[in-house]
Structure formats: structure tokens, C-alpha cells
Design an enzyme around this catalytic site. Sequence first.
Site, mmCIF file in Angstrom:
data_model
loop_
_atom_site.group_PDB
_atom_site.id
_atom_site.type_symbol
_atom_site.label_atom_id
_atom_site.label_comp_id
_atom_site.label_asym_id
_atom_site.label_seq_id
_atom_site.Cartn_x
_atom_site.Cartn_y
_atom_site.Cartn_z
ATOM 1 N N ARG A 286 0.838 -1.196 0.000
ATOM 2 C CA ARG A 286 0.000 0.000 0.000
ATOM 3 C C ARG A 286 0.878 1.253 0.000
ATOM 4 O O ARG A 286 1.949 1.274 0.605
ATOM 5 C CB ARG A 286 -0.948 -0.028 1.199
ATOM 6 C CG ARG A 286 -1.903 -1.236 1.104
ATOM 7 C CD ARG A 286 -2.927 -1.278 2.203
ATOM 8 N NE ARG A 286 -3.788 -0.128 2.243
ATOM 9 C CZ ARG A 286 -4.913 0.032 1.535
ATOM 10 N NH1 ARG A 286 -5.314 -0.906 0.702
ATOM 11 N NH2 ARG A 286 -5.636 1.124 1.670
ATOM 12 N N HIS A 458 -7.944 -23.608 33.188
ATOM 13 C CA HIS A 458 -7.837 -24.831 32.395
ATOM 14 C C HIS A 458 -9.228 -25.279 31.986
ATOM 15 O O HIS A 458 -10.148 -25.188 32.794
ATOM 16 C CB HIS A 458 -7.174 -25.936 33.230
ATOM 17 C CG HIS A 458 -7.068 -27.236 32.494
ATOM 18 N ND1 HIS A 458 -6.182 -27.423 31.457
ATOM 19 C CD2 HIS A 458 -7.760 -28.400 32.630
ATOM 20 C CE1 HIS A 458 -6.319 -28.663 30.993
ATOM 21 N NE2 HIS A 458 -7.270 -29.282 31.688
HETATM 22 C C1 LIG Z 1 -7.685 -5.977 3.092
HETATM 23 C C2 LIG Z 1 -7.040 -5.293 4.276
HETATM 24 C C3 LIG Z 1 -7.020 -5.923 5.500
HETATM 25 C C4 LIG Z 1 -6.456 -5.296 6.600
HETATM 26 N N1 LIG Z 1 -6.461 -5.961 7.793
HETATM 27 C C5 LIG Z 1 -5.910 -5.362 8.872
HETATM 28 C C6 LIG Z 1 -5.930 -6.000 10.135
HETATM 29 O O1 LIG Z 1 -6.461 -7.106 10.286
HETATM 30 N N2 LIG Z 1 -5.374 -5.356 11.193
HETATM 31 C C7 LIG Z 1 -4.793 -4.135 11.056
HETATM 32 O O2 LIG Z 1 -4.291 -3.603 12.054
HETATM 33 N N3 LIG Z 1 -4.750 -3.497 9.873
HETATM 34 C C8 LIG Z 1 -5.298 -4.085 8.782
HETATM 35 N N4 LIG Z 1 -5.286 -3.427 7.581
HETATM 36 C C9 LIG Z 1 -4.603 -2.121 7.500
HETATM 37 C C10 LIG Z 1 -5.524 -1.024 8.004
HETATM 38 O O3 LIG Z 1 -6.692 -1.000 7.227
HETATM 39 C C11 LIG Z 1 -4.792 0.299 7.945
HETATM 40 O O4 LIG Z 1 -3.587 0.211 8.637
HETATM 41 C C12 LIG Z 1 -5.650 1.408 8.540
HETATM 42 O O5 LIG Z 1 -6.882 1.527 7.867
HETATM 43 C C13 LIG Z 1 -4.903 2.736 8.483
HETATM 44 O O6 LIG Z 1 -5.690 3.702 9.087
HETATM 45 P P1 LIG Z 1 -5.581 5.236 8.678
HETATM 46 O O7 LIG Z 1 -6.579 5.931 9.542
HETATM 47 O O8 LIG Z 1 -4.177 5.643 8.685
HETATM 48 O O9 LIG Z 1 -6.040 5.312 7.160
HETATM 49 P P2 LIG Z 1 -7.347 4.853 6.417
HETATM 50 O O10 LIG Z 1 -8.081 3.811 7.152
HETATM 51 O O11 LIG Z 1 -6.928 4.571 5.010
HETATM 52 O O12 LIG Z 1 -8.258 6.156 6.445
HETATM 53 C C14 LIG Z 1 -7.894 7.324 5.780
HETATM 54 C C15 LIG Z 1 -9.143 8.137 5.502
HETATM 55 O O13 LIG Z 1 -8.761 9.397 4.990
HETATM 56 C C16 LIG Z 1 -9.697 9.808 3.998
HETATM 57 N N5 LIG Z 1 -9.038 10.814 3.167
HETATM 58 C C17 LIG Z 1 -7.957 10.649 2.361
HETATM 59 N N6 LIG Z 1 -7.614 11.814 1.796
HETATM 60 C C18 LIG Z 1 -8.481 12.743 2.246
HETATM 61 C C19 LIG Z 1 -8.634 14.131 2.031
HETATM 62 N N7 LIG Z 1 -7.798 14.808 1.234
HETATM 63 N N8 LIG Z 1 -9.652 14.757 2.646
HETATM 64 C C20 LIG Z 1 -10.510 14.093 3.464
HETATM 65 N N9 LIG Z 1 -10.400 12.783 3.706
HETATM 66 C C21 LIG Z 1 -9.399 12.121 3.108
HETATM 67 C C22 LIG Z 1 -10.011 8.499 3.291
HETATM 68 O O14 LIG Z 1 -11.248 8.581 2.592
HETATM 69 C C23 LIG Z 1 -10.059 7.508 4.449
HETATM 70 O O15 LIG Z 1 -11.351 7.385 4.967
HETATM 71 C C24 LIG Z 1 -5.874 -4.013 6.467
HETATM 72 C C25 LIG Z 1 -5.904 -3.358 5.224
HETATM 73 C C26 LIG Z 1 -6.489 -3.979 4.141
HETATM 74 C C27 LIG Z 1 -6.512 -3.262 2.831
#
Ligand SMILES: Cc1cc2nc3c(=O)[nH]c(=O)nc-3n(C[C@H](O)[C@H](O)[C@H](O)COP(=O)(O)OP(=O)(O)OC[C@H]3O[C@@H](n4cnc5c(N)ncnc54)[C@H](O)[C@@H]3O)c2cc1C
Length: 482
Positions: A286, A458
Amino acid sequence: MVVGDISTGTDVLVIGAGPAGYVAAIRAGQLDLDVTLVEKEAYGGTCLNHGCIPSKALITATNVAHEAGHAEEMGIHADPAVDMAGMVGWKDDVVTQLTSGVEKLCKANGVNLLEGTAHFADEHTVRVSHGGEGQGSESIEFEHAIVATGSRPIEIPNFSYEDDPVLSSREALALESIPESLVVVGAGYIGMELAGVFAKLGTEVTVIEMLEDILPGYEADLKRPVKKRAKELGVDFHFGQTASEWHEHGDGIRVVTEPAEAEAEAEADGGGLELDAEKVLVAVGRAPVSDTLDLEAAGVETDDRGFLETDDRGRTNVEHIFAVGDVAGEPMLAHAGSYEGQVAAEVIAGEPSAIDYQAMPAAVFTEPEIGTVGLTEAEAEEQGFEPVVGKFPFMASGRALTTGHADGFVKIVAEEEAGFVLGAQIVGPEASELIAELGLAIELGATLEDVAATVHAHPTLAESVMEAAENALGHAIHTLNR
Ligand SMILES: Cc1cc2nc3c(=O)[nH]c(=O)nc-3n(C[C@H](O)[C@H](O)[C@H](O)COP(=O)(O)OP(=O)(O)OC[C@H]3O[C@@H](n4cnc5c(N)ncnc54)[C@H](O)[C@@H]3O)c2cc1C
């Protein structure tokens, strides 16, 4: 109607409502800061909408079906039929329940919610465009900003997610019918979790990976039972191969691969492959969502891969702008992002918080599961410790045998002198849950004696943690000591 240019101010502006951003916003609200959270798509971000939650929902549902259909040993004879649309509908209901919960929690903590896409205008202003014609935009002035815009799937050359047979994890989690065959490009945790889901649904799954093994970064003994089980489920692996192109072929597609290393090509059987399938899932990692934010306008710098570099308070190179979650780089995990978000909010509120990854867990929801926290034995040695290691196989656990899943082990790494727990690695049933006990042990500065002297109920899988600590001390009861 054009809404026009409204300008408002806020103490803390959080961009992105994934697990990093919404947690930062809620914590900031709890600390009596005036906080505005901007989200362009859906509350809960990737994790709730297209990642952790949907994948775990489908993993659980396919496990229910698969276990029921493969429980002859337990005297159960069943032939469950999977209605994929029903399964996906159930998963969507779980997601909706959680995402609406996020919205309510934000509001209850005084967070101002704003729908739209944010980008920086200068170092104290963002513009939020509300999308769609005539929807207008507004400027928000902020004292502090927290960038939490997450990540998106990396696209590889010739495999565009715009093309129907090419799936990212997002589309793979929304399929309404079970593909007959699937090529998975990438054997990282997302590729391996989804390979397991589809193999259990009866899809013919082929995994290609440019490296020589699955799950880069994990120890060989942890990966072994996962690879063995995947093969038992019918997953076919090709290592040292990269996907180079695909084309329509018959009723489906043909994925063409090349050897990852030039030397391999020279070997007699080291050529590329042609793999026929209905769909191809690309899960090669990613990339940060930082290119759409006009970061230059605020003077915020990224590294050469686009990640925002931060210090142990979550600050970027611009003192009052923070970055948390996937956009700030490894560990790219939901709970890491939430933790970083909380710290950033506390730092902004003037609290003495700092980010410490010493007890950061990771879980992989393959079969069997993997859970890790802290240092491996090799890392402990690298850091100058003389590690002592205790291991307990689930095969010797009464509870594991009664679940029908006894592959794997618990491993504890501690420093020899005082016995402080430094890390743990678990592969086996409920590893994702069991690892929490060892995270707590590290956080509390517990020793092997502490873990071993804690009476565990247990019959539970958690007894294996106690036995592994006893094994490191040389007095495990249910396994031979070193
Ligand atoms: C298939 C899959 C399975 C996963 N399984 C796990 C798991 O089991 N355990 C785990 O810990 N992690 C898992 N992950 C990873 C996890 O999803 C990410 O680490 C996590 O979502 C990151 O969180 P974040 O808040 O940084 O970003 P995100 O969840 O990506 O959220 C970012 C948000 O910012 C918004 N955004 C972006 N740009 C803008 C902008 N300019 N203005 C306004 N809004 C904006 C987006 O729309 C989004 O809603 C998985 C990922 C995937 C793809």
C-alpha cells in the site's frame, strides 16, 4: 446552488476519518479541544470499510462454512452451501453498524464532522471541497492539523484496477459471486488472508510472489504451518516470479509472469509462467495518500515514497502539523494508527505523551493465525541481549486439541538475567487474541516468573503462554524442557 467561501476556525483539524484520524479527533474532543474532522468518503476509513473488518468478517464466515463441511473427525457430516451475496450482505451490515458507531462517537465527543476533500492552502489553512458540481468549498483555519489520510493499494504496471478482472483487496472483499479461479499476486498478509478465504470457498487459488517465501518479515518457523495449511487447502504457490501482464484468454484471463531475478531466467526451468484464471487479485502493498493534499503549500515534506516523516510525538517537519496512521509509514496497522492518533491529540493538548512501539502487536488472520509482539530472538541478539527462549507446542495443549486446531506454538523471548519479557511470537489457534497477554507483559515490565506464576484457567489456549514461560525457565510441565 453555490455554497461559496465560508471561512471557519478550529484548534485541531483532522484530515481523514480512518482508525488513526477518528481516534485522534475523539481524543482531542475528550481533551476539550475544538476539533474538526474532515472525511471525503466514509467514516472508519480503509479499516472499517474495505480492510480489517470486511476481511475478518469474510474470514470468519468462510471458516464457519469450511469447518462445518470438514468435521467428519468430530462426527459431524454436513455439506454447507455458501450464498456469497448473503455472506457479503452480512459483512456489509457489520460494517454499517461500526461506521455509524464511529459517527455517533465523534459527535458525542464534540467533534465537528465535515464531509469533503481537504487540501492545504497554506500552513494554517485547508480548503475543503464538498465534491460534485455546485457543492462549493470552504476554508478552515487551524492551530494544529493532524494528517490521517491513510493509504491506497499499489498498482503494478499493466494491472489497472479499472479493468474488471483485476482486483485490489477492496474489490475482492465486495465480490458477489465466488470466482472459479483466482491468481493472487503477492504473498504478504493481505494476499495470504484472501487466498485462504477464496480457497475455502472452493476457488482454485494460485499465489505468485517475487520473493522466495510468504509473509516477508516473519520468522521461518511461524510461516511454516501457514504455508503448509494453505497448500492443504489447495493453494498453489510460485515463488521468485513477478506478474508482468494479463490478457483475455478463453472465458477468462491469462496472467503472464517473469522470474523476479535475472539469474533465475538463465536457469533451465527458471522461465516465466502462464496462469489461466477468472480474476487476478493484486496485493503487493500500500502507498500513502499524500499526493492529493497540496502538502507543499504548508511546507510539509515527505520521504521519497511519499510517507510523511514524523518524530516520536507524531510531528512532521512543520511543528504544528502532525501525521498519524498509514500515511506516516510503518507499522501500517489500524491499531498503530489509533495509538499514534491518541498520542498526537495528547501532545497538542500539552500532555507529555510520546510514541513507543516496544509493545506494538501484529496479527495475521491466516490459518493458523500469527500474532507477534516485541522482539524476536534474532532482534534481541542484535540489540545486545542474551535472550532466553521458551516454546510450547499447541499439540501439547488439551484445549487446542479439543478445538481441532493444534498446529503451531507459543514462543517467548526474554532477557536472561532478570527474565524481562522482550517479545513473543505465536502461530496457532487464536494467536491474534493470545498475543495481547504478552503485549501487556512487555508494557508492565513483567518477567518470565511473573507469566509462569500467573495461574491460567484450564482448559484454555492461554495456558500455552504460561507453559512457554515455564519452558524458558526450565520447568514446563506439559512439554519437555531444554
Ligand atoms: C484488506 C485489508 C485488511 C487489513 N487488515 C488489517 C488487520 O487485520 N489489522 C490491522 O491492524 N490493519 C489491517 N489493515 C490495514 C488497516 O486498514 C490500515 O492500517 C488502517 O486503515 C490505516 O488507518 P488510517 O486511519 O491511517 O487510514 P485509512 O483507514 O486509510 O483512512 C484514511 C481516511 O482518509 C480519507 N481521506 C484521504 N484523503 C483525504 C482528504 N484529502 N480529505 C478528506 N479525507 C481524506 C479516506 O477517505 C479515508 O477514509 C488491512 C488493510 C487492508 C486493505
